[in-house]
Design an enzyme around this catalytic site. Structure first.
Site, PDB file in Angstrom:
ATOM      1  N   THR A 186       0.862  -1.189   0.000  1.00 37.76           N
ATOM      2  CA  THR A 186       0.000   0.000   0.000  1.00 37.76           C
ATOM      3  C   THR A 186       0.895   1.234   0.000  1.00 37.76           C
ATOM      4  O   THR A 186       2.038   1.166   0.457  1.00 37.76           O
ATOM      5  CB  THR A 186      -0.881   0.047   1.255  1.00 37.76           C
ATOM      6  N   GLU A 331      -5.907  -3.458  -1.272  1.00 37.60           N
ATOM      7  CA  GLU A 331      -6.413  -4.587  -0.486  1.00 37.60           C
ATOM      8  C   GLU A 331      -7.588  -5.301  -1.152  1.00 37.60           C
ATOM      9  O   GLU A 331      -7.992  -6.376  -0.708  1.00 37.60           O
ATOM     10  CB  GLU A 331      -6.856  -4.102   0.907  1.00 37.60           C
ATOM     11  N   LYS A 440     -14.819  15.985  12.310  1.00 45.18           N
ATOM     12  CA  LYS A 440     -15.862  15.697  13.298  1.00 45.18           C
ATOM     13  C   LYS A 440     -16.124  16.966  14.100  1.00 45.18           C
ATOM     14  O   LYS A 440     -15.359  17.315  15.001  1.00 45.18           O
ATOM     15  CB  LYS A 440     -15.446  14.529  14.191  1.00 45.18           C
ATOM     16  N   TRP A 445     -20.493  15.020  11.108  1.00 50.25           N
ATOM     17  CA  TRP A 445     -19.349  14.760  10.233  1.00 50.25           C
ATOM     18  C   TRP A 445     -19.408  15.699   9.032  1.00 50.25           C
ATOM     19  O   TRP A 445     -20.468  15.835   8.405  1.00 50.25           O
ATOM     20  CB  TRP A 445     -19.367  13.307   9.733  1.00 50.25           C
TER      21      TRP A 445
HETATM   22  P1  AMP Z   1      -4.724   2.482  -3.156  1.00 51.02           P
HETATM   23  O1  AMP Z   1      -4.710   1.300  -2.261  1.00 51.02           O
HETATM   24  O2  AMP Z   1      -3.434   3.237  -3.185  1.00 51.02           O
HETATM   25  O3  AMP Z   1      -5.205   2.105  -4.518  1.00 51.02           O
HETATM   26  O4  AMP Z   1      -5.773   3.530  -2.567  1.00 51.02           O
HETATM   27  C1  AMP Z   1      -7.108   3.175  -2.329  1.00 51.02           C
HETATM   28  C2  AMP Z   1      -7.896   4.370  -1.912  1.00 51.02           C
HETATM   29  O5  AMP Z   1      -8.023   5.310  -2.977  1.00 51.02           O
HETATM   30  C3  AMP Z   1      -9.335   4.039  -1.557  1.00 51.02           C
HETATM   31  O6  AMP Z   1      -9.454   3.519  -0.269  1.00 51.02           O
HETATM   32  C4  AMP Z   1     -10.001   5.391  -1.726  1.00 51.02           C
HETATM   33  O7  AMP Z   1      -9.798   6.209  -0.602  1.00 51.02           O
HETATM   34  C5  AMP Z   1      -9.261   5.981  -2.902  1.00 51.02           C
HETATM   35  N1  AMP Z   1     -10.031   5.781  -4.147  1.00 51.02           N
HETATM   36  C6  AMP Z   1      -9.889   4.815  -5.063  1.00 51.02           C
HETATM   37  N2  AMP Z   1     -10.767   4.971  -6.073  1.00 51.02           N
HETATM   38  C7  AMP Z   1     -11.501   6.066  -5.786  1.00 51.02           C
HETATM   39  C8  AMP Z   1     -12.577   6.761  -6.426  1.00 51.02           C
HETATM   40  N3  AMP Z   1     -13.073   6.359  -7.600  1.00 51.02           N
HETATM   41  N4  AMP Z   1     -13.084   7.836  -5.807  1.00 51.02           N
HETATM   42  C9  AMP Z   1     -12.599   8.275  -4.621  1.00 51.02           C
HETATM   43  N5  AMP Z   1     -11.584   7.684  -3.974  1.00 51.02           N
HETATM   44  C10 AMP Z   1     -11.031   6.590  -4.542  1.00 51.02           C
END
Ligand code: AMP
Length: 543
Positions: A186, A331, A440, A445
Site C-alpha cells: 500500500t 487490499e 468531526k 461529520w
Molecule cells: P490504493 O490502495 O493506493 O489504490 O488507494 C485506495 C484508496 O483510494 C481508496 O481507499 C479510496 O480512498 C481511494 N479511491 C480509489 N478509487 C476512488 C474513487 N473512484 N473515488 C474516490 N476515492 C477513490
C-alpha cells in the site's frame, strides 16, 4: 454432502497465458520501450518468452515461494515476468519506484526479495540504494546486450541474455491455487507500507470479475491502452484480464504525457484505457490545445481518486467516450465497484445522470460491500446515511504480510477500507471521505472531499485540501489549504463566500490558507498526513 462430478483444476495464473497463446496467438502486444522504439509481438511470442524466463529463473536458483522484485514501467518484459515469475511458483513483488528511498529499502527488505529486475530508468536509483539491500543476489537489467549501461551495481545480469538460457519447452507447474502469486505494498501515507499478498486463485477470479459487462466489459474486440502502472495493483488486474479475453494490449512505457498517450490511442486504435484522473487531465489538456480527437475510443476507466465532473462531461460530450468510474484499493485487488447506468437511469436527461455518474458505482459479483456506524451496525441503502465502508469477497485481503499489529478483518471477514461512504437504494456507492480525513465537528461529520470539490469549482483555484484542525468548542473544524491557478488572484473571503453558496452554515470552513503547492504521495494522491503535520501548529484566528 452429495458431491458434484465436475473436474477440479487449480486456478493457475499460467493458464491465462496458455489460453491466450493457444486461442489468440496472433493478437498483438505493443510496447513503448525505455530504449525508445515501439516493440511489437503477440501472445504466442509472449508465452514462449515467459516460459524461457521461468526456466532461466529456476536455473538461477529461484524456488517456489521466493520473492522476485521488479522496478519497471508497463512493457512486454514486465508482462513476461508477471507470468514467468508467478507461473513458476515464485512471487512477483512489483515495487512502486515512486516511493521514497527509505520506503523502497523497507519494502524490498520486508518482502524478502532475492532478485530485482529493473528497467534502465531505475538503474541510477538502485545504485544509490544497493549498499542497503544486502540480500539481493542479482540485479537483472531489462534490456539487451547492446543497451546495457555502465553501472556500479554488482551481480548484474542482462535480461535478454538471461532469457536465452531458458528452455521454451518449460512446463508450467500445477500447485495449490491459494499459493501466493504477487505482492503489492500500500502506498503508506500512514506508517510503513503494508504488504498485500495476492494468490493465483484470487487473481484469476478477480480477472474474471473484471471482465464481465457490469465490470470492464472486455472482449476480443478491445484494444486496451494500459496506463495504470504494473506496479500499482497489477494494473488493476488487467495484466491478467487482457490475455484472458484475447484483447490487444498496448503498454505505454515511461511516456505518460498527453501527446504520447494520444499517439498510442490513435495509432493502435485503442477502444479502452484505464488510469487515474491526473493522467486524463493531461490528455484532455492536450486534446484541447491540439484539436485532436479520440475516434476509436469507446470507454475510459477512471479510478484511484474521485473523478471531477468536468472530466466526465469532457470525455462524454466532447469526445463521445463513455466514462466508467471505478473504486477500489490495493487490499481489494483492486476492483470493488464500477459505475454503469441501470436502464431506468438511462432515460434521465444528461444533467440528471451526472450526479449518479459521479458516484463510485455498484459491486460486481465476487465482492460485497456494506456501510456501518461506529458500533459496526449496518446502515441503510438510502443515499443519505454515511458510515465506514467495508468489503469482503474472493479478492479481498485477509491480512497483511508479516504484520500481526492489527487484524483488518476482525468482524466476520469484513475488511475496513478506511473510506466513508453512502449507498443509495439502487446500490450506487459514493465515497464521502477517508475515515481519518472526515472532520468531526460538534458530533456532526463534515466531508473533506465535498469541500475540496467545491473549492476547486472556483475558477481561481487549481487544487485544494481540507483538513481538520482541533477546536476548543467544536472538537474539530475545517481548514482549506488551496493552490491558486497560475496568474489568478483571489482573497480568502471570496473563496469562503463561494463555499457558503452550497453549504449549511456549520459546514463552512473557518479559514483558508493559500500555498504554492500541496504534498502528494507515491501514487499521486494528496498526502493529508504530511499536510496535517505541516499545519500541526496552526490555530484558527477565532480560536
Ligand atoms: P490504493 O490502495 O493506493 O489504490 O488507494 C485506495 C484508496 O483510494 C481508496 O481507499 C479510496 O480512498 C481511494 N479511491 C480509489 N478509487 C476512488 C474513487 N473512484 N473515488 C474516490 N476515492 C477513490
Amino acid at each position: 454432502m452429495f458431491q458434484g462430478l465436475m473436474q477440479h483444476h487449480p486456478l493457475m495464473i499460467s493458464s491465462i497465458l496458455e489460453f491466450a497463446e493457444r486461442w489468440y496467438p496472433n493478437v498483438e502486444v505493443v510496447s513503448r520501450t525505455t530504449e525508445g522504439p515501439i516493440h511489437r509481438y503477440n501472445y504466442q511470442q509472449m508465452g514462449r518468452r515467459a516460459r524461457c524466463i521461468a526456466d532461466a529463473l529456476a536455473k538461477l536458483g529461484i524456488e517456489p515461494g521466493d520473492r522476485v522484485g521488479t522496478l519497471a514501467w508497463n512493457g512486454y518484459r514486465h508482462m513476461e515476468l508477471y507470468f514467468g515469475v508467478s507461473g513458476s511458483g515464485a512471487v512477483l513483488h512489483t515495487v512502486n519506484p515512486r516511493l521514497f528511498a527509505e520506503q523502497l529499502i523497507y519494502v524490498i527488505d520486508h518482502a524478502g526479495d532475492k532478485v530485482i529486475f529493473t528497467d534502465l530508468t531505475f538503474v541510477p536509483l538502485l545504485e544509490g540504494l544497493a549498499d542497503q539491500l544486502p540480500n539481493i543476489e542479482h540485479f537483472v537489467i531489462m534490456t539487451d546486450r547492446e543497451n546495457m549501461p555502465q553501472t556500479k551495481l554488482k551481480n548484474v545480469l542482462c535480461y535478454e541474455e538471461l532469457l536465452e538460457q531458458g528452455d521454451e519447452n518449460y512446463q508450467w507447474p500445477e500447485f495449490d491455487e491459494t499459493a501466493a502469486s504477487s505482492i503489492c505494498y500500500t502506498s503508506g501515507t500512514t506508517g510503513n507500507p503494508k504488504g498485500v499478498v495476492y494468490s493465483h486463485r484470487s487473481s484469476l477470479i478477480h480477472a474474471l470479475g473484471a471482465s464481465v459487462p457490469n465490470g470492464l466489459g472486455l472482449s476480443g474486440n478491445d484494444s486496451i491502452l494500459l496506463v495504470v502502472p504494473q506496479f500499482h495493483v497489477n494494473s488493476w488486474g488487467v495484466t491478467y484480464a487482457a490475455p484472458m479475453n484475447g484483447c490487444k494490449l498496448v503498454l505505454p512505457g515511461p511516456a505518460m504525457d498527453g501527446a504520447s498517450i494520444h499517439q498510442l490511442l490513435d495509432e493502435e486504435k485503442c477502444t479502452l484505457s484505464l488510469a487515474v484522473p491526473t493522467i486524463w487531465m493531461m490528455l484532455t489538456g492536450f486534446l484541447r490545445e491540439s484539436g485532436a480527437t479520440l475516434p476509436h475510443m469507446k470507454r475510459v476507466v477512471i479510478g484511484g481518486s474521485a473523478v471531477p465532473e468536468a472530466m466526465i462531461r469532457s470525455f462524454e460530450q466532447d469526445y463521445d467516450v463513455s466514462v466508467i468510474h471505478a473504486w477500489g484499493m490495493t487490499e481489494t485487488s483492486p476492483l470493488g465497484t464500477l459505475n454503469f447506468l441501470m436502464p431506468h437511469l438511462q432515460d434521465l436527461d444528461y444533467e440528471a445522470q451526472l450526479p449518479i455518474k459521479l458516484k463510485q458505482g455498484k459491486s460486481v459479483f465476487g465482492i460485497d460491500i456494506r456501510i456501518v456506524d461506529d458500533e459496526n451496525k449496518v446502515l441503510p441503502h438510502d443515499g443519505v446515511a454515511f458510515g465506514k465502508l467495508q468489503a469482503r469477497g474472493h479478492w479481498v485481503t485477509s491480512g497483511y504480510f508479516n504484520d500481526d499489529s492489527q487484524d483488518p478483518v476482525a468482524d466476520d471477514n469484513w475488511f475496513d477500507t478506511g473510506d466513508v461512504a453512502t449507498i443509495d437504494h439502487d446500490g450506487y456507492m459514493m465515497i464521502t471521505d477517508r475515515t481519518k480525513d472526515v472532520i468531526k465537528s460538534g458530533g456532526e461529520w463534515i466531508s473533506s472531499i465535498e469541500l475540496e470539490n467545491m473549492a476547486v469549482g472556483h475558477s481561481a483555484i487549481a487544487e485544494a485540501a481540507v483538513i481538520a484542525i482541533p477546536h476548543p468548542k467544536w472538537d474539530e473544524r475545517p481548514l482549506v489549504v488551496a493552490v491558486k491557478e497560475k496568474g489568478a488572484t483571489i482573497e480568502k473571503q471570496e473563496l469562503l463566500d463561494h463555499l457558503a453558496t452550497g453549504l449549511a452554515k456549520w459546514q463552512i470552513p473557518n479559514d483558508v490558507v493559500f500555498v504554492d503547492e500541496l504534498p502528494h504521495g507515491a501514487t499521486g494522491k494528496l498526502n493529508k498526513l504530511q499536510l496535517r503535520l505541516d499545519f500541526s501548529d496552526y490555530q484558527f484566528p477565532d480560536a
